[in-house]
Design a protein around this motif. Structure first.
Motif, PDB file in Angstrom:
ATOM      1  N   ASP A 270       4.308   1.159   1.936  1.00  0.00           N
ATOM      2  CA  ASP A 270       4.132   1.183   3.385  1.00  0.00           C
ATOM      3  C   ASP A 270       5.221   0.185   3.998  1.00  0.00           C
ATOM      4  OD1 ASP A 270       2.464   3.632   3.080  1.00  0.00           O
ATOM      5  OD2 ASP A 270       0.885   2.276   3.508  1.00  0.00           O
ATOM      6  N   ARG A 271       4.871  -1.125   3.573  1.00  0.00           N
ATOM      7  CA  ARG A 271       5.734  -2.314   4.258  1.00  0.00           C
ATOM      8  C   ARG A 271       7.202  -1.959   3.767  1.00  0.00           C
ATOM      9  NH1 ARG A 271       2.064  -7.659   3.450  1.00  0.00           N
ATOM     10  NH2 ARG A 271       0.248  -6.657   3.774  1.00  0.00           N
TER      11      ARG A 271
ATOM     12  N   PHE B 245       2.744   7.630  10.920  1.00  0.00           N
ATOM     13  CA  PHE B 245       4.323   7.681  10.560  1.00  0.00           C
ATOM     14  C   PHE B 245       5.014   8.421   9.569  1.00  0.00           C
ATOM     15  CE2 PHE B 245       4.658   2.966  12.408  1.00  0.00           C
ATOM     16  CZ  PHE B 245       6.080   3.405  13.094  1.00  0.00           C
ATOM     17  N   ALA B 246       4.027   8.796   8.621  1.00  0.00           N
ATOM     18  CA  ALA B 246       4.579   9.721   7.583  1.00  0.00           C
ATOM     19  C   ALA B 246       4.907  11.138   8.241  1.00  0.00           C
ATOM     20  CB  ALA B 246       3.693   9.915   6.456  1.00  0.00           C
ATOM     21  N   THR B 247       4.184  11.674   9.275  1.00  0.00           N
ATOM     22  CA  THR B 247       4.294  12.656   9.970  1.00  0.00           C
ATOM     23  C   THR B 247       5.681  12.676  10.602  1.00  0.00           C
ATOM     24  OG1 THR B 247       1.834  13.169  10.133  1.00  0.00           O
ATOM     25  CG2 THR B 247       3.315  14.376  11.638  1.00  0.00           C
TER      26      THR B 247
ATOM     27  N   SER C 253       0.037  -1.228   8.504  1.00  0.00           N
ATOM     28  CA  SER C 253       0.918  -2.138   7.934  1.00  0.00           C
ATOM     29  C   SER C 253       2.392  -2.052   8.474  1.00  0.00           C
ATOM     30  CB  SER C 253       1.468  -1.895   6.562  1.00  0.00           C
ATOM     31  OG  SER C 253       0.213  -2.196   5.699  1.00  0.00           O
ATOM     32  N   ILE C 254       2.714  -0.761   8.937  1.00  0.00           N
ATOM     33  CA  ILE C 254       4.281  -0.668   9.334  1.00  0.00           C
ATOM     34  C   ILE C 254       4.287  -1.267  10.647  1.00  0.00           C
ATOM     35  CG2 ILE C 254       5.889   1.304  10.092  1.00  0.00           C
ATOM     36  CD1 ILE C 254       5.407   2.711   7.689  1.00  0.00           C
TER      37      ILE C 254
ATOM     38  N   THR D 249      -4.353   2.861   8.603  1.00  0.00           N
ATOM     39  CA  THR D 249      -3.799   1.425   8.403  1.00  0.00           C
ATOM     40  C   THR D 249      -2.719   1.158   8.959  1.00  0.00           C
ATOM     41  OG1 THR D 249      -2.694   2.208   6.314  1.00  0.00           O
ATOM     42  CG2 THR D 249      -4.745   1.214   5.939  1.00  0.00           C
TER      43      THR D 249
ATOM     44  N   ASP E  61       0.091   3.947   9.599  1.00  0.00           N
ATOM     45  CA  ASP E  61       0.929   4.444   8.589  1.00  0.00           C
ATOM     46  C   ASP E  61       0.800   5.900   8.183  1.00  0.00           C
ATOM     47  OD1 ASP E  61       1.440   1.531   8.453  1.00  0.00           O
ATOM     48  OD2 ASP E  61      -0.221   1.381   6.955  1.00  0.00           O
ATOM     49  N   ARG E  62      -0.282   6.264   8.147  1.00  0.00           N
ATOM     50  CA  ARG E  62      -0.352   7.791   7.962  1.00  0.00           C
ATOM     51  C   ARG E  62       0.281   8.666   8.935  1.00  0.00           C
ATOM     52  NH1 ARG E  62      -5.901   9.081   5.138  1.00  0.00           N
ATOM     53  NH2 ARG E  62      -6.032   7.170   3.820  1.00  0.00           N
TER      54      ARG E  62
ATOM     55  N   ARG F  59      -4.709   9.403  12.952  1.00  0.00           N
ATOM     56  CA  ARG F  59      -5.266   9.673  11.633  1.00  0.00           C
ATOM     57  C   ARG F  59      -6.549   9.045  11.304  1.00  0.00           C
ATOM     58  NH1 ARG F  59      -2.313  12.057   7.788  1.00  0.00           N
ATOM     59  NH2 ARG F  59      -4.337  12.090   6.889  1.00  0.00           N
TER      60      ARG F  59
ATOM     61  N   THR G 179       0.875  -1.079   0.272  1.00  0.00           N
ATOM     62  CA  THR G 179       0.065  -0.138   0.031  1.00  0.00           C
ATOM     63  C   THR G 179       0.875   1.278   0.065  1.00  0.00           C
ATOM     64  OG1 THR G 179       0.014   0.015   2.188  1.00  0.00           O
ATOM     65  CG2 THR G 179      -1.936  -1.159   1.362  1.00  0.00           C
TER      66      THR G 179
ATOM     67  N   ALA H 106       8.909   0.209   6.387  1.00  0.00           N
ATOM     68  CA  ALA H 106       9.264  -0.462   7.537  1.00  0.00           C
ATOM     69  C   ALA H 106      10.635  -1.025   7.552  1.00  0.00           C
ATOM     70  CB  ALA H 106       8.054  -1.398   7.940  1.00  0.00           C
TER      71      ALA H 106
ATOM     72  N   TYR I  76       2.833  16.618   2.185  1.00  0.00           N
ATOM     73  CA  TYR I  76       3.848  17.642   3.405  1.00  0.00           C
ATOM     74  C   TYR I  76       4.633  18.319   2.442  1.00  0.00           C
ATOM     75  CZ  TYR I  76       2.404  15.993   7.699  1.00  0.00           C
ATOM     76  OH  TYR I  76       1.400  15.511   8.863  1.00  0.00           O
TER      77      TYR I  76
ATOM     78  N   GLU J 246       1.155  10.778   1.828  1.00  0.00           N
ATOM     79  CA  GLU J 246       1.253  11.740   2.819  1.00  0.00           C
ATOM     80  C   GLU J 246       2.577  12.649   2.852  1.00  0.00           C
ATOM     81  OE1 GLU J 246      -0.665  12.178   5.823  1.00  0.00           O
ATOM     82  OE2 GLU J 246      -2.331  10.924   4.619  1.00  0.00           O
ATOM     83  N   LEU J 247       3.535  12.080   2.435  1.00  0.00           N
ATOM     84  CA  LEU J 247       4.866  12.859   2.463  1.00  0.00           C
ATOM     85  C   LEU J 247       4.686  13.956   1.118  1.00  0.00           C
ATOM     86  CD1 LEU J 247       7.634   9.873   2.791  1.00  0.00           C
ATOM     87  CD2 LEU J 247       6.898  11.986   4.406  1.00  0.00           C
TER      88      LEU J 247
ATOM     89  N   SER K 211       0.160   4.488   1.454  1.00  0.00           N
ATOM     90  CA  SER K 211      -0.047   5.751   2.257  1.00  0.00           C
ATOM     91  C   SER K 211       0.815   6.856   2.646  1.00  0.00           C
ATOM     92  CB  SER K 211      -0.525   5.276   3.643  1.00  0.00           C
ATOM     93  OG  SER K 211      -1.862   4.536   3.573  1.00  0.00           O
ATOM     94  N   ILE K 212       2.163   6.318   2.830  1.00  0.00           N
ATOM     95  CA  ILE K 212       3.101   6.950   3.420  1.00  0.00           C
ATOM     96  C   ILE K 212       3.795   8.002   2.221  1.00  0.00           C
ATOM     97  CG2 ILE K 212       5.256   7.152   4.055  1.00  0.00           C
ATOM     98  CD1 ILE K 212       4.962   5.193   6.175  1.00  0.00           C
TER      99      ILE K 212
END
Lengths: 319, 319
Positions: A93-94, B96-98, B74-75, B72, B93-94, B68, A72, A97, A82, A78-79, A74-75
């Motif tokens: 996402d995985r 984490f991005a922050t 995953s991480i 999700t 996960d979201r 958030r 997935t 990690a 930002y 999100e980045l 998401s990150i």
């Protein structure tokens, strides 16, 4: 039997799957290229090590050959929200990690080789995976077409620019000052055979060989390579752009000759390149032609077996 | 009109939503607690700043009040597979991005206040959000029950232990040596009114006040606080465990008296705590009783309006 393999990413990882089948009882050590490592969003990313680890550990996205299965993103989104850059390097996402864990351990003072061992405790790739060096080496590309000379990270040239702008020069920045990671020279010295999978001869295997001490250690062994070029084109990726930058033709014969008889003893080419066997540039290198497309595990296993058979022929009693 | 708010996490964030409604034209500066910040997996996590930012920026998980929306995990699962600890602090996960972005900017040398501004450029919370300090301050808890004295990070006590083991002492480690972040003292000095939302008086507002210079700056202003205790219990969280550790009873009157007439001028308590108005311990503090449960935005707006009305009454012509 001890086999040591110099490895790039996707091609090497797939070859290694076949090698594990072809030599089930062998101790396989993989010396991974870290020249295309890159720090993104403050996290250390080691694409080639991860591709080998995920592929052999059953976590790879089989379709694309790199990254994690069932991924997935998401990150990444999100980045981007930002305003963080770059946006051209896809990390799921995985996968993130892995880079978080690696960066955490590196920041705690562990060398990359120890960190890689920790990560492999999860993936159990069935080989010993060593980075070529614990010191950061980054492949940089000097662009030929730019008015003023511009240097970009290899990943920017490869991923963002698709290697479409010609490279005037490819530099393994930091390689000359780096030392092999613990165990690397020993794994080469102790090997019954050293194999070059069909990895990029310039930015994968070439970078590993640029670490002082590795080339000489390899040259002292029985070495069999698998051509990454079939019928004048790379099987995967844009190795032609790298070969052009160092003045080597995109052909199985030219790549074999680039390694040279001082380094390799045997060279596997595809059936359609069998004329290479008579190429005077390959004098002193035993050339064998066979189907080299790694279509499936059976085909890949046959290639690995042919490499081992050739090694045994070249050094009876060892391999 | 200028309003400065000392803020913890969920309670403060919800109060701020109401305040934005009650004072649409005001310039609101929020001084956020960073004492419960924690470094996890090498990444800097600022739970209170993020809760305020996500809540006012529309990204919060409304149900739980932190983290958030649409998250999700995953991480988290991946890091557990790598054997990384701790496993008791939930990060999506979201989210984490922050932390990745924040940590990247911090590592590049930006102070937390500048990093928070960058993150808020995305979320546009409609307030100016400042960390209380750019220097790391971490709240540590000395456990009372352990044979030998044991000190844990506040988050470990709060999240993993659910504050069930009594705290012998709560220490804002680093607070005494920290300085307020740029703009913090100015925002207090320039404010027409300073508000304490119903945040934890010990580990949220207490920690902010522990940064040298902040308490004196606040004391010089018209200050109205909202009780986080209703009917002898915290509305949310385990503030009672924190109050017990510092020898303060879990009651609206006791918390108001703990702040004291030297610090606050007005104190809002819930209707069921209206007897506090006659409590001699609150002499010199103007106490008002009204419904204090922040059930919805309308109820929360009414509370914020009451705080502003009381401030106006206490300092005519300013607030």
């Amino acid at each position: 039997m001890r086999i040591t393999v110099l490895a790039g990413g996707v091609g090497a990882a797939r070859f290694l799957r076949g090698l594990k089948q072809a030599a089930r009882d062998a101790e396989i050590t993989v010396i991974g290229n870290t020249g295309d490592d890159i720090t993104l969003f403050g996290l250390r990313v080691c694409p080639d090590l991860d591709t080998v680890m995920y592929t052999l550990g059953g976590g790879i996205d089989e379709e694309q050959g790199w990254g994690r299965a069932g991924e997935t993103f998401s990150i990444r989104a999100e980045l981007a929200a930002y305003g963080a850059s770059p946006d051209w390097f896809t990390l799921g996402d995985r996968d993130f990690a892995t880079h978080i864990r690696r960066s955490q351990l590196l920041a705690a003072g562990q060398p990359l080789s120890a960190v890689t061992e920790v990560l492999c405790q999860r993936w159990r790739p069935g080989v010993r995976l060593l980075p070529m060096s614990d010191e950061p080496v980054e492949t940089h590309v000097v662009l030929a077409d730019s008015g003023e000379q511009t240097v970009v990270h290899f990943q920017e040239w490869w991923v963002r620019m698709h290697a479409e702008t010609p490279a005037a020069e490819i530099i393994a920045s930091g390689a000359a000052e780096a030392v092999p990671a613990p165990g690397v020279l020993e794994a080469i010295a102790d090997a019954d055979v050293v194999l070059f999978p069909p990895s990029n001869p310039v930015v994968s295997i070439g970078t590993i060989l640029a670490i002082p001490g590795i080339r000489a250690a390899v040259a002292a062994k029985t070495v069999v390579g698998v051509s990454p070029i079939i019928g004048g084109a790379p099987v995967r990726g844009m190795a032609d752009a790298c070969l052009t930058a160092i003045g080597v033709a995109t052909s199985a014969a030219a790549v074999g000759a680039h390694y040279g008889s001082g380094l390799i003893d045997g060279w596997l080419v595809d059936d359609q390149d069998k004329a290479a066997a008579d190429d005077p540039a390959l004098a002193g290198i035993e050339v064998r032609a066979l189907p080299l497309y790694m279509r499936d595990l059976a085909a890949t296993t046959a290639i690995a077996r042919a490499a081992l058979d050739l090694a045994a022929e070249l050094a009876p009693g060892r391999a």
